[in-house]
Every structure is written in C-alpha cells, then in structure tokens.
Write an enzyme that holds these catalytic residues in place. Structure first.
Site, PDB file in Angstrom:
ATOM      1  N   TYR A  90       0.786  -1.228   0.000  1.00 49.17           N
ATOM      2  CA  TYR A  90       0.000   0.000   0.000  1.00 49.17           C
ATOM      3  C   TYR A  90       0.824   1.289   0.000  1.00 49.17           C
ATOM      4  O   TYR A  90       0.751   2.082  -0.933  1.00 49.17           O
ATOM      5  CB  TYR A  90      -0.945   0.010   1.207  1.00 49.17           C
ATOM      6  CG  TYR A  90      -1.984  -1.079   1.139  1.00 49.17           C
ATOM      7  CD1 TYR A  90      -2.996  -1.041   0.177  1.00 49.17           C
ATOM      8  CD2 TYR A  90      -1.943  -2.166   1.997  1.00 49.17           C
ATOM      9  CE1 TYR A  90      -3.934  -2.048   0.085  1.00 49.17           C
ATOM     10  CE2 TYR A  90      -2.878  -3.183   1.916  1.00 49.17           C
ATOM     11  CZ  TYR A  90      -3.874  -3.128   0.954  1.00 49.17           C
ATOM     12  OH  TYR A  90      -4.789  -4.129   0.852  1.00 49.17           O
ATOM     13  N   PRO A 103     -11.324  -0.901  -2.072  1.00 45.86           N
ATOM     14  CA  PRO A 103     -12.467  -1.743  -2.403  1.00 45.86           C
ATOM     15  C   PRO A 103     -13.763  -1.081  -1.949  1.00 45.86           C
ATOM     16  O   PRO A 103     -13.743  -0.125  -1.160  1.00 45.86           O
ATOM     17  CB  PRO A 103     -12.205  -3.016  -1.597  1.00 45.86           C
ATOM     18  CG  PRO A 103     -11.496  -2.510  -0.378  1.00 45.86           C
ATOM     19  CD  PRO A 103     -10.670  -1.323  -0.823  1.00 45.86           C
ATOM     20  N   HIS A 328      -7.834   0.813   2.095  1.00 46.20           N
ATOM     21  CA  HIS A 328      -7.646  -0.592   2.448  1.00 46.20           C
ATOM     22  C   HIS A 328      -6.472  -0.871   3.376  1.00 46.20           C
ATOM     23  O   HIS A 328      -6.352  -1.964   3.929  1.00 46.20           O
ATOM     24  CB  HIS A 328      -7.442  -1.367   1.139  1.00 46.20           C
ATOM     25  CG  HIS A 328      -7.823  -2.801   1.179  1.00 46.20           C
ATOM     26  ND1 HIS A 328      -8.110  -3.479   2.336  1.00 46.20           N
ATOM     27  CD2 HIS A 328      -7.960  -3.708   0.183  1.00 46.20           C
ATOM     28  CE1 HIS A 328      -8.408  -4.741   2.040  1.00 46.20           C
ATOM     29  NE2 HIS A 328      -8.312  -4.899   0.740  1.00 46.20           N
ATOM     30  N   SER A 544     -10.244 -12.702  -4.754  1.00 42.23           N
ATOM     31  CA  SER A 544     -10.487 -12.784  -3.321  1.00 42.23           C
ATOM     32  C   SER A 544     -11.912 -13.242  -3.068  1.00 42.23           C
ATOM     33  O   SER A 544     -12.847 -12.781  -3.715  1.00 42.23           O
ATOM     34  CB  SER A 544     -10.267 -11.423  -2.658  1.00 42.23           C
ATOM     35  OG  SER A 544     -10.432 -11.532  -1.265  1.00 42.23           O
TER      36      SER A 544
END
Length: 644
Positions: A90, A103, A328, A544
């Site tokens: 990140y 997301p 996230h 995922s």
C-alpha cells in the site's frame, strides 16, 4: 503516531497472546517458488531462473545470510513482515486510490420514498456506526476464531481497532498511515460530504452525545447549507482521487494557507466520512451501483463528493444507492464484512430511536469546511478531475450472479467451495487466453500477532493439467481422468491455502528476504531482479473470496493494466462475481471472462455429476478451507513493481 491500546476485557484473548508469524525454511520456500513458476514461463527462462535460485540457496551463500538476518528480526519484533508488507502492498504505491486500491461494499438497494427518507437512513446508519465504535473501544467485540479445517484458532483483532481511527496521509514517495489513540476526544466528529462540500458534524455537544433525531436534524441543516451556491467551495475532494504523488504535491501547496491546513486537519481526525449523494442519473443495477461505489461516476457525478484517504466512507444516495468505499491499508475485507454486516442488521433489526439528548435549539449549526484557492490550485483540481474521468471511462465492470448452482452443490461433492471456484477461474482464464498466469488469492494470517495476509498462488501445475483436459479437443480423456485431474487441482489449491494461512506461504518470505537485503545495504540479489520474479509478481488475475451472510457484495479493480480483478461471494444456491478489467487493454474483457466462467462452472458441474467419486488422496480437500482466508486484500502490482 503510535496507537495507545486499552487493556483487554478480562478473559479476552488479544493479539499479543498470539504466536509470531513464522519464517519458513529457506529451502522449502525456494522449492515452492520454482514449482509455482515452472509451468508459467518458457523452458529456457525457467532454466536460467532455476540456476539463479539454486545459487541464492547455496550453503553459506546470500540466501542463508538473509535468512539468518530475517530470523533475528523475527526474534526482535512482534511481526517481522508487517512493515515490509504494508509498505509494499500500500504505502509505497503511487496509483490513485479509487479503483486501483480502495475496495467497495455495495449495500442492498434502498427504496427511499423521498429525500427525507435517505437522510433518516443516513442518521440511523451513523447511529449504528457509533454503537459499533463503542463496542470496539470497550473491547466488547467477540474474538474471531478460524473456521474450516483448522477451526478454533483465535484470530488477531487489531484490524478492528483501526477501522475508524486511521488515516492515510499522502507522501511524495511513501504514504503514512496515521493511527489515532483509541477513544480519542479528537475523534468526536464525522465529516459529511454533500454536493462536493464538506461539513463537520460534531457528535458530542456540551458533553452530551447526540441521539439519532439530533443527527437527522444536523443532516437536514447540512443539506440546506450545501444548496447555498453563494458559499459553495471548490470540489477539493477530487484531489484525493489522484495519484498519491500528485495528491501529496497538491497538499503541499494547500497547507501553505492556514485555512486549508485547518480543514485538512479536521478531516484527518474524523471518525468516518458520510457522503450524501444526489440521484446518479444511471440505471440502478448491480454493476452501476458497484461503479458508483468504486469511483462515484467521476467528477460529473459523485466522484468529487468523496474523501478517499479516509478508511471508512459511507455513501447514501437519494436514489437508494448505498454502501461503503474503504481505504484498504488498515484492515482486510473480512473485517469490513463483519462491520458492515453488523450495520445492516442494526439497520433492519433495530427500530429507529428518535429520542434526543439535547433540544434542537441547543444544537450548533454544522460547520462548513472552508478552502483558500488560487489559480494554481484551480489548475490542480482540473487536472485531478481529468485523470479521474479517464479512470472512470477505462474501468470495465461486470457484476454477475451465477444461478445454476451455489456452494451447497459443491459441498455435496465433498469439495471446498473456495478451491473449486479458484479452479473454475483458472479454467475461464485459460479458455480466454490459452495460458495460465500468476494469480493472487488473499489468505488471512490473522492467527498470528498483527497478521494481515499472504498469497495463495492458484495457478498450480495441477490446475493447468485440469484446464487442458477440459479444453483440448485433440485429446479425448475419459471423464474419470478429467475428474482425477479436478481432484488433483483442488488438492493442490487446498494445500497451498493451508500453507499460506499457517505462515508457510512464499510471497511474504521472499518479500522479507528482499527487504532485509536493502536494510543491510546489500546489492539486490539477482533472484529479485530476475525476469521471472518480476513477472511472477504481476498478478494478471487478482482474486479474493469475500463471503457475506446478508445481501451485499464487495468489488475492486484490477491491479495491472492487462489484468482482471475478481471478487466472489459464494451463497447456498448461487455464486456472485464482481469482475473488473480495463477497456484500454486489448487482452481483457469482463463480459468475455464472465461468459467463459459460466461455461466452465456448468462443465465442472456436469463432470461431477458423471463421476462423483472422490479419489483416495482427497482427504485434505474433503472439508471446506477456512473461509476467513478471503480477506479481501488485493495486491497492488504495477508494471514497475517487483514485490508482492
């Protein structure tokens, strides 16, 4: 900024009671790495890579030195991989947060009768958020336990404590994750976005917490204030939708003025952001709702009515489009699911309590955040708007409900639904492209202290053997042989999953070895500059599992320009897929991928019906793999990136 944790409630097992993330044996990781890539690269390239890997792993060589340093780091830290992973996944990433990183969770479509209805919903939602935050602060959340084969293991709870008290601050080269003290009095307000304006809604007035009717009153005031065109401010939320370096540069310009500096500080310390959206003007279906959550439809719709740096950002649209979009870095999807499911049950199961702690007349008017602008800043806003619009135009999304069967059928075959779906994704990709590629599936390692995720590499040799058997018309394998290959693929996927969730995955380990070499000022070992390693970390298929027990779904974008993002939610009688790609790539099409996925799922069902006898070596696959592995974390590989 360090986080100051309260003592845990008596009898509760907190994350510091959990074991440390292990460091796998070096030879084991190197062998698994070679196995994972051998069938994905050309033979000549593999021979070169094998030689590089063997040299790296020689006794007394570079690998052993780095392994020794990594073991020392494990002994001297709570979690040896956390900092490396957070930066690599990140904070070092420079892409814009919308689509590329953040997301979204899409709530069920709401049927609001009028504008006031949407504000009532928002007020009730905020009340639920405050109740959930109170449970977090007082450590009243029940400890999560693993499910599936390795059921009963307590899981680290720290991610829950970072849902509302964190903020991602942009940096020129690296972002910073700011963590406020749990229960801080600095966090007694939320930010409400309305018509691209930002307002401060204080949650405590004269030492009294606002009740739901008070919150509704304040929201009504905010809507009226936002309609006042004379006081309208420029759409500064657009800057947070830009690339991280571009946003950091713009922020450096903004903070030269004290007014802007103060507004930014207030946003940074807020509990969450609530976005009151007007009607989108789009046909409201699953795909359009997902798009509005991910990027707001661009600056022409709701894209400026956001502040993407804040981890928890709730959207309430007048046309019933609601959900949350999340920064996230502080937490995984499974933690987001737990929070949002609590809120959805609160919304439907708890009657609205419209009592008030203070009279309406005593409530101060919400404060509009003010900004000082210049021609230079106006130019920055325009550039951010244009880049967001390009991203909006490029995203190719398809939310698809496969209704032929669901996870109950898969369970009846004595197969793990997650492993089965992963094999189906490999079949779909192979059918579209005639090859397999490096695939990322997030695997939770929350059974360890401060554990986040590792990667399950789903493009196994066994998956390749199965998809070839299902698609090669030149070979006429029997159904029995095809079924054997399906079981082999599911077993391989299951074993990879178990390795990852127990800290024996290869991606975190290789990342740690690479980063420790930099810490000791060593030249980057050839294993990490090798073409194979670089390519193996470009996750063209990023997947995922994010299962829910209430009607909602998660979605996110691809992580490479020529890739797919695939989030799936297995339900008893159907499977829900959110597939994304980019229109700019000639190699991808979300609709084509979905069509191939449908075809493969039907073919796998038909095969199971014909040959429904598991092989003798399928004990490992006979139980469902731990469902918390679908942590919802996505890799942020880019064409320039060499890490996981």
């Amino acid at each position: 900024m360090p986080i100051l944790e309260r003592e845990p409630a008596k009898g509760r097992r907190e994350s510091y009671d959990l074991p440390k993330v292990p460091v796998p044996p070096l030879k084991q990781t190197l062998d698994m790495y070679l196995t994972s890539i051998k069938h994905l690269v050309k033979e000549e390239q593999y021979r070169k890579t094998k030689s590089i890997v063997e040299k790296f792993g020689e006794p007394g060589g570079t690998g052993e030195l780095l392994q020794k340093k990594l073991l020392e780091k494990r002994d001297n830290t709570h979690n040896w991989v956390y900092g490396y992973w957070l930066d690599d996944m990140y904070l070092n990433q420079r892409l814009a947060l919308p689509v590329n990183s953040n997301p979204a969770m899409v709530f069920p479509k709401q049927d609001f009768r009028d504008h006031k209805d949407s504000l009532r919903f928002a007020a009730h939602l905020i009340t639920g958020v405050l109740e959930y935050k109170e449970r977090i602060d007082t450590r009243e959340l029940p400890v999560d336990f693993s499910r599936g084969q390795l059921a009963g293991t307590p899981l680290c709870m720290k991610q829950y404590y970072r849902l509302f008290n964190t903020y991602r601050l942009p940096g020129l080269k690296r972002d910073t994750l700011i963590i406020h003290e749990t229960g801080s009095t600095e966090q007694e307000h939320i930010i409400v976005a309305c018509k691209n304006q930002f307002f401060v809604l204080d949650l405590v007035v004269k030492e009294k917490k606002l009740k739901e009717m008070d919150i509704l009153t304040q929201l009504e005031k905010i809507v009226k204030m936002a309609e006042n065109s004379e006081e309208r401010q420029p759409p500064f939320g657009l800057l947070t939708s830009d690339g991280r370096t571009e946003w950091a540069q713009a922020r450096d310009v903004l903070i030269k003025d004290s007014v802007n500096r103060e507004s930014l500080a207030v946003i940074q310390k807020c509990l969450c952001v609530v976005c009151l959206d007007g009607p989108s003007g789009m046909e409201v279906g699953d795909t359009s709702r997902a798009l509005l959550m991910l990027h707001g439809g661009g600056h022409e719709k709701m894209g400026a009515n956001r502040w993407y740096d804040k981890p928890m950002q709730f959207v309430v649209g007048e046309d019933g489009v609601c959900g949350t979009v999340c920064e996230h870095s502080p937490f995984e999807g499974i933690v987001l699911v737990a929070c949002t499911e609590y809120l959805m049950k609160f919304m439907t199961g708890s009657p609205s309590k419209m009592g008030r702690a203070t009279s309406v007349s005593e409530l101060p008017t919400p404060r509009r955040l003010l900004w000082k602008t210049t021609p230079h800043i106006q130019g920055l806003l325009k550039a951010s708007a244009e880049r967001l619009q390009r991203l909006v135009r490029d995203l190719d999304m398809d939310v698809h409900k496969f209704e032929v069967y669901g996870k109950e059928f898969i369970k009846k075959q004595k197969m793990s639904p997650d492993a089965y779906i992963q094999v189906a994704l490999q079949l779909a990709f192979y059918r579209c492209n005639g090859r397999l590629v490096s695939t990322y599936e997030s695997a939770s390692i929350r059974r360890f202290h401060e554990g986040r995720v590792d990667n399950i590499r789903s493009a196994t040799p066994e998956a390749l053997a199965f998809v070839k058997a299902m698609t090669d018309e030149k070979t006429s394998l029997s159904d029995s042989e095809k079924m054997k290959r399906l079981w082999d693929a599911i077993n391989a996927q299951t074993n990879s999953t178990i390795a990852a969730i127990t800290g024996m995955g290869i991606d975190n380990h290789l990342l740690g070895l690479r980063e420790i070499s930099q810490e000791i000022h060593m030249e980057v070992p050839e294993i990490f500059t090798d073409q194979t390693y670089v390519a193996s970390n470009q996750f063209i298929l990023s997947t995922s599992q994010v299962p829910t027990t209430v009607e909602m779904f998660c979605c996110y974008g691809p992580v490479v320009p020529n890739g797919y993002g695939c989030c799936y939610n297995p339900q008893a009688d159907h499977l829900l897929f959110s597939v994304t790609s980019f229109h700019g790539s000639t190699e991808t099409s979300s609709a084509v991928f979905i069509k191939a996925l449908d075809q493969g799922l039907v073919e796998m069902r038909d095969l199971c019906r014909k040959r429904n006898k598991p092989q003798s070596n399928t004990a490992a696959a006979s139980k469902a793999v731990e469902k918390s592995q679908g942590a919802g974390s996505k890799p942020l590989s880019t064409p320039q990136k060499t890490g996981k």
